[in-house]
Each structure stands twice: as structure tokens, then as C-alpha cells.
Design an enzyme around this catalytic site. Structure first.
Site, PDB file in Angstrom:
ATOM      1  N   GLU A 180       0.789  -1.225   0.000  1.00 30.94           N
ATOM      2  CA  GLU A 180       0.000   0.000   0.000  1.00 30.94           C
ATOM      3  C   GLU A 180       0.825   1.280   0.000  1.00 30.94           C
ATOM      4  OE1 GLU A 180      -3.058   0.055  -0.528  1.00 30.94           O
ATOM      5  OE2 GLU A 180      -3.781  -1.954  -0.023  1.00 30.94           O
TER       6      GLU A 180
ATOM      7  N   SER B 158     -33.363 -16.768 -27.486  1.00 28.33           N
ATOM      8  CA  SER B 158     -34.445 -16.146 -28.252  1.00 28.33           C
ATOM      9  C   SER B 158     -35.210 -15.069 -27.494  1.00 28.33           C
ATOM     10  CB  SER B 158     -35.421 -17.223 -28.733  1.00 28.33           C
ATOM     11  OG  SER B 158     -34.807 -18.041 -29.701  1.00 28.33           O
TER      12      SER B 158
END
Length: 719
Positions: free
Chosen positions: A91, A370
């Protein structure tokens, strides 16, 4: 120009430049101090507070108190050195050298942003703690004023607290997935130990999680968690905190090493987990704040009774006869008048010990088949004037994907010849759908889909009958959430509403933000009505009869995906009708619902009654939502008229011999819309006016798919 003149000019320019620099510094300083004058005050109580967020349903009943159930703070003296080294390695390399802001890191981020044309942060660990405590984490909120305030508070904090205290605040503040707050809490619940008893690879895993805790969850995403852990270990080695031997031993340790069975971390009903995950995501999307680390009250749109009933439909055999416990279901239900998501569930038999795991209801990694035809092909064709009635004649005959030699097949490898538009949709014929998309044009179809909240990185003719996309990003393709919202536009007369899980947030300072969903016009009211009228017949005469309820006015469309020939030969090995996905999307005047069914392993096929589950789940839920409500039917809008079972635009011909109005040509299509409209004696049978109609049962090559399936040919090249 003589030498004295040159010297005077240089002096003048130097003074002018220096004056500009001083003015810029003064002005910049003035702006900076103006911004920081509005910064919140530092408070130790906020840095260490166990904030929680309360979540309410649509009747203002409390659902959950997130953040209150699991938080065990670590004491500074109990934090192992290896954890500190792991955190600063991944970090903030210079954490112990800077005083709140890191000018070297800021300059590096600035240069990287210039080179990559992207935005990369230069925040220190102290600034991250300030952000978690006071500010939004949203990228859109990274304003100059916010950054100035963040930097100022970080500097102030560094003057008031030791580095050890800042690290302790951070370690106890971060969210660690699965309802765990703080690394000590995660250590106890993941490993059954305190932080100071964990191994190096275990500490590295915890150190890497805060940037994306759910993504790096070792239970749900072990591969991503291992990659992140190994990156932390690599940074520790590069910083000289561990030796090469320690690194090799740690990265070769299984990510599951020491992990105990995950216990339930939630104080809310299991049926709410998927919905709450989307609440968390939408709160951050709309406000920039993570409710797991920022205390707030969130008022949602969920109908808890409906949500619980959906859970019961999924997890009992009282409503639907499931073939086995492994078959999965994912669905979303929205209020068609405003887009509010009243219920959503992503799976059957969900694990009770995983919080905010994968929610298939919003995933776009399965094919919606579909169900795409109404929104990709036929609605755009009516909207743009390619067709002028539901009786328009379309061609179900041998046809190739435009620009290719690849044929489009129907499920039965047969053709019905000339049929009405209504019958083509009702019986889910593939050829007319692809030909219709060609007439509409790819760009116009994509624009229409965008108006319904659905997008593709690029659209292809195969998308006439499929939602497949080459991109894995959830931004693209279809999900139950997206399809329920898209079909809702048919139900309400053509307006699209973004799916909304929340309607109000009250922040800890008492301020509130309400979310009123303003819809956008996606299609004409006439288009929506004509589509609804056709899709009603899908339930009465077509492929959606398993969703039919005689007393309820509703419309919808089935969908089925299928396997490639290679998958069938190598994995499926059956001559039965099979499919990886079976779907249903439908709606009433009040609600729209989209349902996906399939197995988590796509190569496990749906067979037999498994292919009817999607429609039956829909029918069961719509029965619950609609009983006793005196459901209303749709009224035909101005601009349309009815002749028998078909609906026509004003000016469209309604008889076989009357002249047809001119149709505007598609600017993108390789073929114009020259089809004429006519009526048919029945929408439930193919047209008898076409002498070339073939009997599908006379074909020598039979498909192994169900009557609603589309073929999945390789992606055709664009013409």
C-alpha cells in the site's frame, strides 16, 4: 539590439516570470486553504468507531444492521511485524518516511497518468484511512477540493498520531469480506486464530484484501486471492522485508492453508443476501460511499414478502418440480412503472456461510437466446417502420447470415415458408429474426438496445438470436436484471427505467439523498403495444405455454441456448433435446420478470422437464404477485387499429389486395424491407398461402435442441 537593452529585457522577463510564479503560488495557496477550511474535523472517535449501516425494506422495516455483527479490534501491541511489513509493501512503501502525503508518489502517479492517459492514485496509507473514515471512495468524487481536504487531514493526523496508531486505525477499519470488519476479525473467522498467530502467507493474504475484499475473498475467488497474496509477498521481497527463501516457501503455500469452514457472518435472512449485495453496489455507485465502512441508513425497494416467496419457489418442491438440487435459477422482478427491483435471487440452495457472493441474477455470462428477438429484431423493425403490422409477411426459408455462407437454422432444420410476423415470434423461428435484423441494420438495432439498458462492444447478426458477446465485462450482454428492465418498457408503453434497489440514503450527519427514477423514452407506445400483442400469443399458442395463466393478461418470450456440435460430440453425447440455458422473460401491467435456468457447469445439460423450469418459476411468482389484484389488460393506443387477431399501424393495409404504404429503407441493411403485410387465417398455424412451405419432419438432419433453440454458428464476419 545593444547589450544594456538585452540585459534590461532579460531583467524584465525574469521579474515578470517570478511575479507570475509568486502570484500562482499565492493563488494556489489561497484556493488550497479555501478548500481545507471546509474539511471535516479530525476525531479519534470516528477513526476507531464501529460504524454500522441499517438497511430497510420498502415498508421501512429493518432488514439488516451491517457492520455491527463482526468487529474485533486489534490492540497495537498484538499486531505482528510481518503484517505491518506486508501492508506497507503493498500500500505505501514510504509510510515510515512521509508525514501524511508522499510527494514522490504523487509525482510518479502524475507522470504515469500522462503516459497512460488514465487516472492512478498517489494516496498514502494515511490518506486511505482518512478516505475510509470521512469521504467517498468513488472515482467520480476524486475532485481537487476533496484531494486537498484529504491531504490536509492526513498531514494533521500525522502530527497528532504515531505511525503505530495510524496503522492500528487502518487495520481495524478495513472491510475484509464475508461480513468481517478489521483484520483481527478476519483472522479469527478465517483461521480461528489471532493475528499474531498467523503465518507469513496468511498475513500477506489479509494485507492484500482491503483494496477489493470481495474480489480477493479466498473462499469465493481462491485464484484471485492467491494472485493478490503472491503480489504482496513479491513486494515484501523487493523491499527487503523477507528473503528469497521465505518468498518461495510462502508463494508455494496453498491459498487454502489454515482456512477453516466459513461460518455465517450475517444477521439478516439468507434470502436477502443477493439483494443486499446489489444494494451495497448501488449505494457506492450513486453516492460514492461504501456502506460497509461508512455508517448510514439505506431504504431499499425490496418487498420482503415477495423476496421470501421467491426463495420458497426456488428451494422447495411446493411450486416447481425440479429435476435435482443442482439445477440453478436466477431471476429479477421489477415494478414496470418505475424500475424498482422488488425481488431478486441468484441461486437455489445458497450457502449460508458466504456473504455477498456471486449473484447470477446480474451476471451476463450465460446466453439469453431467443428472448433477445423482441428487443433486438422485431421491436426495432416496428419502431423504425420496417414493418407496419403484426400480420406483415416474413420469410422462413433457407437463408445465410448476411455477408457469409453460414446458414441460419431453425431448431427443426425445417422452414415454414411465408408466415406472419406474429407467428414467427410466437413459434420462435430463427430465420425471420436474423433477416429482420438485417433489414433493421446493426447500428440501429444497437441504438435501440442501448435505449433499453443493453449493450455490446460490437453487435453481430448472430445477436439476432443470442446475447453472446466476446467481452466478460458485465457492462455487455444480458442478465435477468437487464432483461426484466428491458421487457418492462413493453409493459408500460415504451419507457425504460434503470433498475433501482435503493430509494433513499440517510447519512450519519443527518443529510439525505433520495433517488427518483426518471425514465427515458425507449420506443413509441405503438411499438410497445404491438410487441405485447404478439407476445401474448407466445403464452397462449406458442413456446411459452408453461407460463400461461388464463385469468392473467400477460406477455412474454421463451429462450433457449444450445451446444456446439463439438461440445455435443465431446461432452454431452446424447441424442435427446438438451440445452445449457433455458429462459423466460415476461410481464403484466404491473411487473416484469426475467428467469434464467441452467447448471453452474455449462456442460451439464438441461433435459426433459428441466427445460420447463424457467417458465414455471415465472408462472408461480406471477401468480403470487397478481392474485387478488384485479389485473388489467392493455388498451390499444392511438395510431393503431385491430383487424381480427392482428394489429396495424394507421395507414397500413389490412387485406391481401389493398396497396401497402411505402416503407422507409434501412440505410445499413443489405436488403430493403419490401415485404408486404397481410392477414392470416390463424396465428397458430403457418400460412397456407405459400406453396414452398416445407414440412420440418421431412428433413434428413435432425437437431438435438428444443423447439425454441437457436443455432450457435461461429461468429460471422461483417459484410
Amino acid at each position: 539590439m545593444n547589450k544594456p537593452t538585452i540585459l534590461r529585457l532579460i531583467k524584465y522577463l525574469s521579474i515578470s516570470f517570478l511575479s507570475l510564479v509568486i502570484a500562482a503560488i499565492v493563488l494556489g495557496g489561497g484556493v488550497f486553504f479555501y478548500y481545507v477550511s471546509k474539511a471535516p474535523s479530525l476525531s479519534e472517535s470516528k477513526l476507531v468507531a464501529t460504524t454500522s449501516s441499517k438497511i430497510y425494506d420498502n415498508k421501512n422495516q429493518l432488514i439488516a444492521d451491517l457492520g455491527s455483527e463482526r468487529r474485533v479490534n486489534a490492540q497495537a501491541n498484538d499486531i505482528p511485524t510481518d503484517l505491518v511489513k506486508a501492508i506497507v509493501s503493498i500500500e505505501d512503501h514510504r509510510f515510515f518516511d512521509h508525514r501524511g502525503i508522499d510527494t514522490i508518489r504523487i509525482l510518479g502517479a502524475f507522470l504515469r497518468n500522462l503516459q497512460s492517459n488514465s487516472l492512478q492514485g498517489g494516496s498514502t496509507l494515511t490518506q486511505q484511512l482518512i478516505k475510509l473514515t470521512y469521504f467517498s471512495t468513488s472515482t467520480s468524487d476524486q475532485t481537487i477540493s476533496r484531494k486537498a481536504q484529504e491531504a490536509w487531514l492526513a498531514i494533521q493526523l500525522e502530527q497528532k498520531a504515531t505511525k503505530q496508531e495510524i496503522l492500528t486505525y487502518y487495520i481495524n477499519k478495513v472491510y475484509m469480506s464475508n461480513g468481517n470488519y478489521g483484520m483481527q476479525t478476519a483472522a479469527q473467522n478465517y483461521y480461528g486464530k489471532d493475528l499474531n498467530n498467523l503465518s507469513l502467507p496468511q498475513l500477506a493474504l489479509l494485507a492484500g484484501m482491503p483494496q477489493a475484499p470481495n474480489q480477493y475473498d479466498p473462499y469465493s475467488h481462491p485464484e484471485a486471492a492467491q494472485d493478490r497474496r503472491n503480489l504482496v509477498l513479491s513486494e515484501m521481497k523487493n523491499q527487503g522485508y523477507i528473503s528469497a527463501e521465505q518468498y518461495e516457501k510462502a508463494v508455494n503455500t496453498p491459498i487454502t492453508d489454515g482456512l477453516q469452514s466459513l461460518k455465517s457472518a450475517s444477521n439478516y435472512p439468507a434470502y436477502m443476501d443477493n439483494y443486499l449485495k446489489e444494494v451495497i453496489n448501488q449505494v457506492e455507485e450513486e453516492t460514492g460511499y461504501n456502506l460497509l465502512t461508512t455508517g448510514m441508513d439505506v431504504y431499499t425497494n425490496v418487498d420482503q414478502e415477495a423476496q421470501k416467496h421467491l426463495w420458497d419457489i426456488y428451494n422447495t418442491d411446493e411450486y416447481v418440480a425440479y429435476p435435482d438440487d443442482e439445477l440453478q435459477v436466477a431471476s429479477t422482478i421489477v415494478d414496470v412503472s418505475n424500475g424498482k427491483v422488488i425481488a431478486q435471487l441468484g441461486a437455489r440452495h445458497q450457502s449460508s456461510n458466504v456473504s455477498f457472493g456471486i449473484n447470477q441474477a446480474v451476471e451476463t455470462n450465460r446466453d439469453w437466446g431467443s428472448t433477445m428477438k423482441p428487443i433486438t429484431d422485431y421491436a426495432p423493425a416496428l419502431e423504425y417502420g420496417v414493418y407496419d403490422s403484426t400480420a406483415t409477411i416474413v420469410h422462413d426459408e433457407p437463408y445465410n447470415y448476411p455477408g457469409t455462407n453460414t446458414p441460419v437454422y431453425n431448431w427443426d432444420r425445417g422452414y415454414f415458408g411465408n408466415i406472419t410476423l406474429q407467428y414467427a415470434l410466437q413459434q420462435s423461428r430463427n430465420v425471420p429474426a436474423v433477416e429482420t435484423l438485417n433489414k433493421v441494420g446493426l447500428n440501429r438495432a444497437k441504438t435501440f438496445l442501448n435505449g433499453l439498458g443493453i449493450d455490446y462492444p460490437s453487435i453481430h447478426y448472430s445477436n439476432a438470436i443470442s446475447s453472446n458477446t466476446t467481452e466478460s465485462d458485465k457492462k455487455y450482454g444480458a442478465s435477468s436484471e437487464k432483461m426484466a428492465a428491458a421487457y418492462a418498457a413493453f409493459a408500460n408503453g415504451g419507457t425504460y427505467y434503470k433498475p433501482m434497489y435503493i430509494h433513499k440514503v440517510v447519512f450519519s450527519d443527518g443529510s439525505e439523498k433520495e433517488f427518483s427514477n426518471v425514465g427515458t423514452r425507449a420506443m413509441k407506445e405503438t411499438t410497445a403495444y404491438m410487441m405485447t400483442d404478439m407476445m401474448k400469443t407466445v403464452l397462449t399458442y406458442g413456446t411459452g405455454r408453461n407460463a400461461y395463466l388464463a385469468w392473467l393478461p400477460q406477455a412474454g418470450k421463451t429462450g433457449t441456448s444450445n451446444y456446439t456440435d463439438e461440445e455435443i460430440e465431446n461432452h454431452i453425447k446424447t441424442s435427446q433435446f438438451v440445452a445449457p440455458d433455458e429462459l423466460f422473460a415476461g410481464y403484466t401491467r404491473k411487473y416484469s420478470m426475467a428467469v434464467w435456468t441452467g447448471y453452474s457447469n455449462r456442460l451439464t445439460p438441461l433435459v426433459g422437464n428441466g427445460l420447463t423450469v424457467a417458465a414455471k418459476v415465472y408462472r408461480s411468482m406471477m401468480t403470487y404477485l397478481s392474485e387478488g389484484s384485479n389485473p388489467e389488460d392493455w388498451n390499444i393506443p392511438e395510431g393503431l387499429y385491430r383487424n381480427g387477431e392482428f394489429v396495424f399501424k394507421n395507414g397500413a393495409r389490412s387485406t391481401w389486395n389493398s396497396p401497402a404504404p411505402q416503407q422507409p429503407p434501412s440505410t445499413e441493411s443489405s436488403s430493403s424491407s419490401s415485404d408486404s403485410s397481410t392477414s392470416q387465417s390463424s396465428s397458430t398455424t403457418p400460412s397456407t398461402n405459400n406453396s414452398t412451405t416445407t414440412n420440418p419432419n421431412n428433413n434428413t438432419q435432425q437437431s438435438n435442441t428444443t423447439p425454441d433453440q437457436q443455432n450457435q454458428n461461429p461468429q460471422p464476419a461483417q459484410p
